[in-house]
Design a protein around this motif. Structure first.
Motif, PDB file in Angstrom:
ATOM      1  N   ARG A 112       5.226  -6.021   5.595  1.00 21.16           N
ATOM      2  CA  ARG A 112       4.965  -6.787   6.670  1.00 21.16           C
ATOM      3  C   ARG A 112       3.629  -6.583   7.009  1.00 21.16           C
ATOM      4  O   ARG A 112       4.264  -6.244   8.586  1.00 21.16           O
ATOM      5  CB  ARG A 112       5.456  -8.246   6.734  1.00 21.16           C
ATOM      6  CG  ARG A 112       6.632  -8.132   5.641  1.00 21.16           C
ATOM      7  CD  ARG A 112       6.749  -9.825   6.210  1.00 21.16           C
ATOM      8  NE  ARG A 112       6.287 -10.915   6.200  1.00 21.16           N
ATOM      9  CZ  ARG A 112       6.367 -11.695   7.879  1.00 21.16           C
ATOM     10  NH1 ARG A 112       7.629 -11.666   8.169  1.00 21.16           N
ATOM     11  NH2 ARG A 112       6.073 -12.903   8.390  1.00 21.16           N
ATOM     12  N   TRP A 113       2.947  -6.209   7.666  1.00 18.83           N
ATOM     13  CA  TRP A 113       1.804  -6.493   8.269  1.00 18.83           C
ATOM     14  C   TRP A 113       0.693  -7.067   8.780  1.00 18.83           C
ATOM     15  O   TRP A 113       0.068  -8.793   7.608  1.00 18.83           O
ATOM     16  CB  TRP A 113       0.727  -4.906   7.676  1.00 18.83           C
ATOM     17  CG  TRP A 113       0.481  -4.321   9.490  1.00 18.83           C
ATOM     18  CD1 TRP A 113      -1.183  -4.696   9.759  1.00 18.83           C
ATOM     19  CD2 TRP A 113       1.347  -3.366  10.148  1.00 18.83           C
ATOM     20  NE1 TRP A 113      -0.984  -3.927  10.698  1.00 18.83           N
ATOM     21  CE2 TRP A 113       0.277  -2.821  11.358  1.00 18.83           C
ATOM     22  CE3 TRP A 113       2.670  -4.095  10.532  1.00 18.83           C
ATOM     23  CZ2 TRP A 113       0.821  -2.233  12.325  1.00 18.83           C
ATOM     24  CZ3 TRP A 113       2.745  -2.720  11.407  1.00 18.83           C
ATOM     25  CH2 TRP A 113       2.119  -2.919  12.788  1.00 18.83           C
ATOM     26  N   ARG A 114      -0.158  -7.890   9.272  1.00 15.14           N
ATOM     27  CA  ARG A 114      -0.850  -8.716   9.698  1.00 15.14           C
ATOM     28  C   ARG A 114      -2.566  -8.248   8.591  1.00 15.14           C
ATOM     29  O   ARG A 114      -2.478  -7.047   9.383  1.00 15.14           O
ATOM     30  CB  ARG A 114      -1.379  -9.650  10.827  1.00 15.14           C
ATOM     31  CG  ARG A 114      -0.058  -9.846  11.442  1.00 15.14           C
ATOM     32  CD  ARG A 114      -0.533 -10.584  13.011  1.00 15.14           C
ATOM     33  NE  ARG A 114      -0.011 -11.066  13.209  1.00 15.14           N
ATOM     34  CZ  ARG A 114       0.669 -12.669  12.879  1.00 15.14           C
ATOM     35  NH1 ARG A 114       0.258 -13.494  12.629  1.00 15.14           N
ATOM     36  NH2 ARG A 114       1.907 -13.154  14.111  1.00 15.14           N
ATOM     37  N   CYS A 115      -2.539  -9.477   8.039  1.00 15.93           N
ATOM     38  CA  CYS A 115      -4.350  -9.143   7.603  1.00 15.93           C
ATOM     39  C   CYS A 115      -5.448  -9.168   8.406  1.00 15.93           C
ATOM     40  O   CYS A 115      -5.286 -10.069   9.406  1.00 15.93           O
ATOM     41  CB  CYS A 115      -4.919 -10.288   6.550  1.00 15.93           C
ATOM     42  SG  CYS A 115      -6.024 -10.259   6.050  1.00 15.93           S
ATOM     43  N   ASP A 116      -6.317  -7.424   8.817  1.00 15.42           N
ATOM     44  CA  ASP A 116      -7.078  -7.608   9.376  1.00 15.42           C
ATOM     45  C   ASP A 116      -8.413  -8.924   9.091  1.00 15.42           C
ATOM     46  O   ASP A 116      -9.141  -9.067  10.243  1.00 15.42           O
ATOM     47  CB  ASP A 116      -8.029  -6.474   9.604  1.00 15.42           C
ATOM     48  CG  ASP A 116      -6.454  -5.273  10.076  1.00 15.42           C
ATOM     49  OD1 ASP A 116      -6.633  -5.562  11.412  1.00 15.42           O
ATOM     50  OD2 ASP A 116      -6.745  -4.079   9.588  1.00 15.42           O
ATOM     51  N   PHE A 117      -7.981  -9.358   8.230  1.00 15.57           N
ATOM     52  CA  PHE A 117      -9.263 -10.583   7.818  1.00 15.57           C
ATOM     53  C   PHE A 117      -8.924 -12.074   8.435  1.00 15.57           C
ATOM     54  O   PHE A 117      -9.469 -12.867   9.023  1.00 15.57           O
ATOM     55  CB  PHE A 117      -9.739 -10.820   7.057  1.00 15.57           C
ATOM     56  CG  PHE A 117     -10.816  -9.457   5.936  1.00 15.57           C
ATOM     57  CD1 PHE A 117     -11.964  -9.579   5.576  1.00 15.57           C
ATOM     58  CD2 PHE A 117      -9.585  -8.293   5.685  1.00 15.57           C
ATOM     59  CE1 PHE A 117     -13.072  -8.610   5.416  1.00 15.57           C
ATOM     60  CE2 PHE A 117     -10.847  -7.136   5.062  1.00 15.57           C
ATOM     61  CZ  PHE A 117     -12.188  -7.355   4.806  1.00 15.57           C
ATOM     62  N   CYS A 118      -7.605 -12.645   8.542  1.00 13.24           N
ATOM     63  CA  CYS A 118      -7.177 -13.667   8.390  1.00 13.24           C
ATOM     64  C   CYS A 118      -6.483 -13.784   9.743  1.00 13.24           C
ATOM     65  O   CYS A 118      -5.573 -14.968  10.223  1.00 13.24           O
ATOM     66  CB  CYS A 118      -6.982 -14.830   7.285  1.00 13.24           C
ATOM     67  SG  CYS A 118      -5.423 -13.624   6.354  1.00 13.24           S
ATOM     68  N   MET A 119      -5.528 -12.383   9.752  1.00 12.82           N
ATOM     69  CA  MET A 119      -4.284 -12.619  10.775  1.00 12.82           C
ATOM     70  C   MET A 119      -3.909 -12.933  10.192  1.00 12.82           C
ATOM     71  O   MET A 119      -1.742 -12.790  11.052  1.00 12.82           O
ATOM     72  CB  MET A 119      -4.641 -12.948  11.931  1.00 12.82           C
ATOM     73  CG  MET A 119      -5.965 -12.153  13.404  1.00 12.82           C
ATOM     74  SD  MET A 119      -5.285  -9.769  12.485  1.00 12.82           S
ATOM     75  CE  MET A 119      -4.151 -10.364  13.502  1.00 12.82           C
ATOM     76  N   ALA A 120      -3.185 -13.236   8.972  1.00 10.63           N
ATOM     77  CA  ALA A 120      -1.725 -13.926   8.105  1.00 10.63           C
ATOM     78  C   ALA A 120      -1.376 -12.569   7.823  1.00 10.63           C
ATOM     79  O   ALA A 120      -1.942 -11.666   7.824  1.00 10.63           O
ATOM     80  CB  ALA A 120      -1.868 -15.002   7.500  1.00 10.63           C
ATOM     81  N   TRP A 121       0.412 -12.855   7.580  1.00  5.45           N
ATOM     82  CA  TRP A 121       1.426 -11.467   7.440  1.00  5.45           C
ATOM     83  C   TRP A 121       0.634 -11.323   6.227  1.00  5.45           C
ATOM     84  O   TRP A 121       0.745 -12.434   5.245  1.00  5.45           O
ATOM     85  CB  TRP A 121       2.528 -12.311   7.248  1.00  5.45           C
ATOM     86  CG  TRP A 121       2.620 -11.730   8.443  1.00  5.45           C
ATOM     87  CD1 TRP A 121       3.536 -12.820   9.445  1.00  5.45           C
ATOM     88  CD2 TRP A 121       3.394 -11.145   9.613  1.00  5.45           C
ATOM     89  NE1 TRP A 121       3.969 -12.840  10.687  1.00  5.45           N
ATOM     90  CE2 TRP A 121       3.664 -11.532  10.755  1.00  5.45           C
ATOM     91  CE3 TRP A 121       3.369  -9.763   9.573  1.00  5.45           C
ATOM     92  CZ2 TRP A 121       3.755 -10.788  12.029  1.00  5.45           C
ATOM     93  CZ3 TRP A 121       2.901  -8.747  10.700  1.00  5.45           C
ATOM     94  CH2 TRP A 121       4.126  -9.422  11.918  1.00  5.45           C
ATOM     95  N   THR A 122       0.459  -9.834   5.284  1.00  5.71           N
ATOM     96  CA  THR A 122       0.432  -9.788   3.919  1.00  5.71           C
ATOM     97  C   THR A 122       1.948  -8.557   4.198  1.00  5.71           C
ATOM     98  O   THR A 122       2.054  -8.112   4.326  1.00  5.71           O
ATOM     99  CB  THR A 122      -0.648  -9.106   3.795  1.00  5.71           C
ATOM    100  OG1 THR A 122      -0.891  -8.993   2.397  1.00  5.71           O
ATOM    101  CG2 THR A 122      -0.896  -7.986   4.472  1.00  5.71           C
ATOM    102  N   VAL A 123       2.399  -8.674   2.973  1.00  2.78           N
ATOM    103  CA  VAL A 123       2.763  -7.801   2.356  1.00  2.78           C
ATOM    104  C   VAL A 123       2.299  -6.350   1.212  1.00  2.78           C
ATOM    105  O   VAL A 123       1.854  -6.141   0.548  1.00  2.78           O
ATOM    106  CB  VAL A 123       4.151  -8.418   1.180  1.00  2.78           C
ATOM    107  CG1 VAL A 123       5.060  -6.599   0.492  1.00  2.78           C
ATOM    108  CG2 VAL A 123       4.993  -9.576   1.991  1.00  2.78           C
ATOM    109  N   LEU A 124       2.458  -5.283   1.852  1.00  4.17           N
ATOM    110  CA  LEU A 124       2.485  -4.028   1.660  1.00  4.17           C
ATOM    111  C   LEU A 124       3.022  -2.962   0.597  1.00  4.17           C
ATOM    112  O   LEU A 124       4.782  -2.923   1.649  1.00  4.17           O
ATOM    113  CB  LEU A 124       1.781  -2.638   2.114  1.00  4.17           C
ATOM    114  CG  LEU A 124       0.900  -3.581   3.509  1.00  4.17           C
ATOM    115  CD1 LEU A 124       0.587  -2.543   4.752  1.00  4.17           C
ATOM    116  CD2 LEU A 124      -0.564  -3.881   2.438  1.00  4.17           C
ATOM    117  N   GLY A 125       3.233  -2.681  -0.460  1.00  3.69           N
ATOM    118  CA  GLY A 125       3.872  -1.908  -1.548  1.00  3.69           C
ATOM    119  C   GLY A 125       3.531  -3.310  -2.558  1.00  3.69           C
ATOM    120  O   GLY A 125       3.323  -3.553  -2.926  1.00  3.69           O
TER     121      GLY A 125
END
Length: 163
Positions: free
Chosen positions: A101-114
């Protein structure tokens, strides 16, 4: 200004969310340095806060940390490539190994990578040099930032999904 073409291209480096195997090369008060297997020329580190803590502490206690020479499963948290071969920050937390889980650089909400995640990683590069930067985004945020007539809008939903 001549560019340093001896540095590996960003696409050859593991991007955030990529699972890797690493060998611990140094122990430090803040965490550890490591060598990523298959990417030996790229320095890496694991912050104590990004290590699994069986005791439940927010930062892995010294006795819980991997030792020099130990091989660990890890996931790439961040990649920085401003000069030379770059630098990779790793995590060994079980939750991150399952899906970083990392923050989206556009909206700053959490996103899941993988696998199964809603996030993507873009490598930002210029033709003038080896520097690169990773931008993490939700697929929908990236789609929203692209011009409606961009052909890339059709490709974004397929990246990493084999389609």
């Amino acid at each position: 200004m001549a560019s340093d073409r001896s540095a590996p291209p960003a696409l050859a480096l593991p991007v955030p969310g990529t699972p890797v195997r690493a060998v611990v090369t140094g122990e430090h008060p803040w965490g550890a340095t490591a060598r990523i297997l298959g990417h030996e020329g790229v320095p890496a580190s694991i912050d104590a806060a990004a290590m699994e803590s069986p005791s439940g502490a927010p930062i892995a206690l010294p006795e819980e940390r991997p030792r020099v020479g130990e091989e660990v499963d890890a996931v790439v948290q961040q990649l920085r490539q401003w000069s030379g071969p770059g630098w990779v920050r790793l995590s060994t937390r079980a939750a991150d190994l399952a899906g970083l889980r990392w923050r989206c650089d556009f909206c700053m909400a959490w996103t899941v990578l993988g696998p199964g995640g809603d996030g993507v990683v873009m490598e930002v590069r210029a033709a003038g040099g080896p520097e690169a930067h990773s931008v993490v985004a939700h697929r929908d945020c990236l789609l929203g930032a692209l011009h409606p007539e961009s052909l890339e809008r059709a490709r974004v939903p397929k990246v990493g999904r084999g389609g």
